[in-house]
Design a protein around this motif. Structure first.
Motif, mmCIF file in Angstrom:
data_model
loop_
_atom_site.group_PDB
_atom_site.id
_atom_site.type_symbol
_atom_site.label_atom_id
_atom_site.label_comp_id
_atom_site.label_asym_id
_atom_site.label_seq_id
_atom_site.Cartn_x
_atom_site.Cartn_y
_atom_site.Cartn_z
ATOM 1 N N GLY A 78 0.823 -1.193 0.000
ATOM 2 C CA GLY A 78 0.000 0.000 0.000
ATOM 3 C C GLY A 78 0.866 1.256 0.000
ATOM 4 O O GLY A 78 2.025 1.229 0.434
ATOM 5 N N MET A 79 0.295 2.354 -0.451
ATOM 6 C CA MET A 79 1.049 3.614 -0.469
ATOM 7 C C MET A 79 1.232 4.196 0.932
ATOM 8 O O MET A 79 2.189 4.928 1.185
ATOM 9 C CB MET A 79 0.346 4.623 -1.366
ATOM 10 C CG MET A 79 0.434 4.284 -2.849
ATOM 11 S SD MET A 79 -0.267 5.584 -3.874
ATOM 12 C CE MET A 79 -1.993 5.161 -3.817
ATOM 13 N N TRP A 80 0.326 3.878 1.838
ATOM 14 C CA TRP A 80 0.448 4.249 3.251
ATOM 15 C C TRP A 80 0.458 2.964 4.060
ATOM 16 O O TRP A 80 -0.228 1.999 3.727
ATOM 17 C CB TRP A 80 -0.726 5.136 3.687
ATOM 18 C CG TRP A 80 -0.553 6.584 3.342
ATOM 19 C CD1 TRP A 80 -0.144 7.591 4.180
ATOM 20 C CD2 TRP A 80 -0.766 7.215 2.061
ATOM 21 N NE1 TRP A 80 -0.092 8.793 3.512
ATOM 22 C CE2 TRP A 80 -0.466 8.604 2.200
ATOM 23 C CE3 TRP A 80 -1.174 6.755 0.815
ATOM 24 C CZ2 TRP A 80 -0.576 9.498 1.157
ATOM 25 C CZ3 TRP A 80 -1.275 7.638 -0.241
ATOM 26 C CH2 TRP A 80 -0.977 9.003 -0.069
ATOM 27 N N ASP A 81 1.252 2.920 5.120
ATOM 28 C CA ASP A 81 1.311 1.711 5.930
ATOM 29 C C ASP A 81 0.170 1.693 6.947
ATOM 30 O O ASP A 81 -0.671 2.600 6.989
ATOM 31 C CB ASP A 81 2.684 1.553 6.589
ATOM 32 C CG ASP A 81 2.990 2.618 7.639
ATOM 33 O OD1 ASP A 81 2.052 3.285 8.145
ATOM 34 O OD2 ASP A 81 4.176 2.783 7.983
ATOM 35 N N ALA A 88 7.081 6.023 1.160
ATOM 36 C CA ALA A 88 7.748 6.492 -0.058
ATOM 37 C C ALA A 88 8.590 5.395 -0.694
ATOM 38 O O ALA A 88 8.682 5.308 -1.928
ATOM 39 C CB ALA A 88 8.617 7.709 0.261
ATOM 40 N N ALA A 89 9.193 4.549 0.127
ATOM 41 C CA ALA A 89 10.034 3.481 -0.408
ATOM 42 C C ALA A 89 9.210 2.499 -1.235
ATOM 43 O O ALA A 89 9.666 2.017 -2.281
ATOM 44 C CB ALA A 89 10.742 2.750 0.728
ATOM 45 N N ALA A 90 7.997 2.192 -0.771
ATOM 46 C CA ALA A 90 7.141 1.258 -1.505
ATOM 47 C C ALA A 90 6.721 1.841 -2.844
ATOM 48 O O ALA A 90 6.722 1.143 -3.873
ATOM 49 C CB ALA A 90 5.911 0.916 -0.674
ATOM 50 N N LYS A 107 -0.045 -0.271 -10.473
ATOM 51 C CA LYS A 107 -1.275 -0.415 -9.710
ATOM 52 C C LYS A 107 -0.939 -0.625 -8.243
ATOM 53 O O LYS A 107 -0.191 -1.534 -7.900
ATOM 54 C CB LYS A 107 -2.090 -1.590 -10.256
ATOM 55 C CG LYS A 107 -3.391 -1.869 -9.523
ATOM 56 C CD LYS A 107 -4.156 -2.979 -10.191
ATOM 57 C CE LYS A 107 -3.567 -4.333 -9.961
ATOM 58 N NZ LYS A 107 -3.621 -4.780 -8.537
ATOM 59 N N MET A 108 -1.503 0.224 -7.369
ATOM 60 C CA MET A 108 -1.311 0.102 -5.929
ATOM 61 C C MET A 108 -2.602 0.454 -5.214
ATOM 62 O O MET A 108 -3.472 1.146 -5.764
ATOM 63 C CB MET A 108 -0.197 1.042 -5.437
ATOM 64 C CG MET A 108 1.180 0.756 -5.983
ATOM 65 S SD MET A 108 2.489 1.810 -5.248
ATOM 66 C CE MET A 108 2.689 1.025 -3.632
ATOM 67 N N SER A 109 -2.717 -0.007 -3.971
ATOM 68 C CA SER A 109 -3.823 0.426 -3.112
ATOM 69 C C SER A 109 -3.345 1.595 -2.255
ATOM 70 O O SER A 109 -2.150 1.857 -2.147
ATOM 71 C CB SER A 109 -4.299 -0.722 -2.222
ATOM 72 O OG SER A 109 -3.406 -0.904 -1.137
ATOM 73 N N ILE A 110 -4.279 2.253 -1.601
ATOM 74 C CA ILE A 110 -3.897 3.376 -0.745
ATOM 75 C C ILE A 110 -3.436 2.889 0.627
ATOM 76 O O ILE A 110 -2.859 3.675 1.396
ATOM 77 C CB ILE A 110 -5.038 4.404 -0.589
ATOM 78 C CG1 ILE A 110 -6.270 3.774 0.063
ATOM 79 C CG2 ILE A 110 -5.381 5.004 -1.947
ATOM 80 C CD1 ILE A 110 -7.386 4.782 0.374
ATOM 81 N N GLY A 111 -3.672 1.611 0.939
ATOM 82 C CA GLY A 111 -3.215 1.088 2.230
ATOM 83 C C GLY A 111 -3.917 1.769 3.391
ATOM 84 O O GLY A 111 -5.136 1.900 3.422
ATOM 85 N N GLY A 112 -3.128 2.258 4.346
ATOM 86 C CA GLY A 112 -3.691 2.845 5.564
ATOM 87 C C GLY A 112 -3.788 4.360 5.527
ATOM 88 O O GLY A 112 -3.603 5.011 6.571
ATOM 89 N N PHE A 113 -4.093 4.928 4.371
ATOM 90 C CA PHE A 113 -4.215 6.383 4.257
ATOM 91 C C PHE A 113 -5.193 6.931 5.287
ATOM 92 O O PHE A 113 -6.280 6.390 5.488
ATOM 93 C CB PHE A 113 -4.701 6.749 2.852
ATOM 94 C CG PHE A 113 -4.999 8.204 2.668
ATOM 95 C CD1 PHE A 113 -3.977 9.116 2.495
ATOM 96 C CD2 PHE A 113 -6.313 8.662 2.675
ATOM 97 C CE1 PHE A 113 -4.252 10.466 2.325
ATOM 98 C CE2 PHE A 113 -6.602 10.008 2.503
ATOM 99 C CZ PHE A 113 -5.570 10.916 2.338
#
Length: 265
Positions: A78-81, A88-90, A107-113
């Motif tokens: 995810g873009m946020w953990d 940023a590393a991901a 393609k990515m998810s927003i994760g824990g935004f």
């Protein structure tokens, strides 16, 4: 060289062939099979890369150059953990791998935004400026990154921060989080660049991914609500002794869905 996704293209997400089989044979083997079956492109999965990820990506890029396959790179991160910190590393790794692959899209998810404290959007904007790979946000199967309210809040914050993003719309994932896919299609259609054509069927203990024709969902109405020009990908299990034939039939079925849906719109 980045191969553009063809309009009305039919792709195969390589996870459709089963994680164990893909890890055993490698994604190059299955990408070649998909091309033989008639796919316009493949979605390469980060979670299924072998230990020598760079070498496998290079081999996939070489195969694509040889065969004309378009590519999408799917990052499992995810873009946020989970703590709400921008990773940023991901994102950097995802962009680097997508570029190495020659993919049009990451393609990515927003994760824990966290919409109340949207830290990281300025960094994301900097990472994306001038980059040849386009980042698409996918609705996943989690409450934080797969529900309509969570994604609507993210897109509002991203727009306000000057980071307009397109979307990968997974038709099936909405069921996993208790959302109506038609309502989601109406909400996000203008952002959709790419569609995972995955149906969902409820078993006593869980949801399972199935072809659209086997889905209990109003999939025809959902497709009508989405952009007709968005490329579509198979992302449900493809299994059997003659995988090339089975994959070819699935691709033909995906293409047959296209024209009748929009003739009567």
């Amino acid at each position: 060289m980045i191969k553009q996704i063809p309009v009305h293209g039919a792709l195969v997400s390589l996870t459709s062939f089963g994680a164990d089989e893909v890890r055993r044979h490698g994604q190059v083997w299955f990408a070649r099979l998909a091309r033989t079956a008639g796919a316009n492109g493949v979605e390469v999965r980060g979670e299924l890369l072998r230990e020598d990820a760079a070498g496998e990506l290079d081999a996939l890029a070489a195969l694509a150059a040889e065969t004309g396959l378009a590519r999408v790179y799917s990052s499992p991160q995810g873009m946020w953990d989970a703590t709400g910190r921008f990773d940023a590393a991901a994102v950097h790794e995802g962009l680097d791998r997508a570029f190495r692959l020659g993919a049009s899209w990451l393609k990515m998810s927003i994760g824990g935004f966290a919409p109340r404290a949207p830290a990281g959007l300025d960094v994301l904007r900097t990472l994306l400026v001038g980059h040849p790979v386009e980042l698409l946000v996918e609705n996943d199967q989690t409450e934080s990154a797969g529900t309509l309210p969570a994604l609507a809040a993210f897109f509002r914050a991203a727009d306000d921060a000057g980071v307009p993003l397109g979307m990968t719309f997974d038709m099936g994932n909405w069921h996993w989080v208790g959302e109506c896919p038609l309502r989601a299609a109406d909400a996000f259609a203008s952002r959709v660049r790419y569609v995972h054509c995955k149906g969902a069927l409820r078993r006593p203990d869980r949801w399972v991914a199935v072809p659209l024709e086997s889905s209990a969902a109003p999939w025809r109405a959902v497709l009508r609500a989405l952009p007709a020009t968005a490329p579509r990908a198979i992302e449900y299990p493809l299994m059997g002794e003659d995988l090339a034939r089975i994959t070819g039939q699935a691709l033909d079925a995906l293409r047959r869905l296209e024209q009748p849906l929009y003739d009567n719109k």
